[in-house]
Design an enzyme around this catalytic site. Sequence first.
Site, PDB file in Angstrom:
ATOM      1  CG  ASP A 105      -0.013 -16.246 -10.967  1.00 37.27           C
ATOM      2  OD1 ASP A 105       0.974 -16.726  -9.783  1.00 37.27           O
ATOM      3  OD2 ASP A 105       0.225 -15.677 -11.549  1.00 37.27           O
ATOM      4  NE  ARG A 135       1.047 -20.079 -11.571  1.00 34.64           N
ATOM      5  CZ  ARG A 135       0.112 -19.644 -12.586  1.00 34.64           C
ATOM      6  NH1 ARG A 135      -1.204 -20.274 -12.780  1.00 34.64           N
ATOM      7  NH2 ARG A 135       0.632 -18.642 -13.416  1.00 34.64           N
ATOM      8  CB  CYS A 184       3.920 -20.802 -14.015  1.00 31.58           C
ATOM      9  SG  CYS A 184       5.454 -19.978 -13.408  1.00 31.58           S
TER      10      CYS A 184
END
Length: 156
Positions: free
Chosen positions: A118, A14, A8
């Site tokens: 996100d 994440r 990420c």
Amino acid sequence: MKRILFVCTGNTCRSPMAEAIFRAKSDGQGLEIRSAGVAASAGQDASLHAKQVLEERGIAHDHKASKVDEGLIEWSDVILTMTHGHKRAILTYFPSATEKVHTLQEFVGIEGFSDIADPYGGSLMDYRRCAEEIEESLERLSLMLKDPGLRKSVDE
């Protein structure tokens, strides 16, 4: 042994959740699982909400952020990014990774190849939703690894 790298942006939300959740799901499958970020500050802890979401799921994960580098690219057999932007960033700096870098959702065949949003800076509920979305993809990945017919695409 199959080596999977989740990627990420900062490696605090994440990808650490994906790493921890998939490690818990794949226990005993002989996989090595790591995570990194395309713009990570090495050594940074996972976000508090990411830790809480994992804790709610009964998953222990002592995480320190790592930045994607040549060593991790070479180490991995499959690189699964949270967004198309992460995939493009990796391919810009590591064009040799072309055959093994995919967004997580495209790799597991989710229609539309959408990005995993996100949750950084968001509420605990945002992180829970993100974890649910990641887990849906990881369920499919787990099935792919267990099914010999589907596994062929992972092992290529």
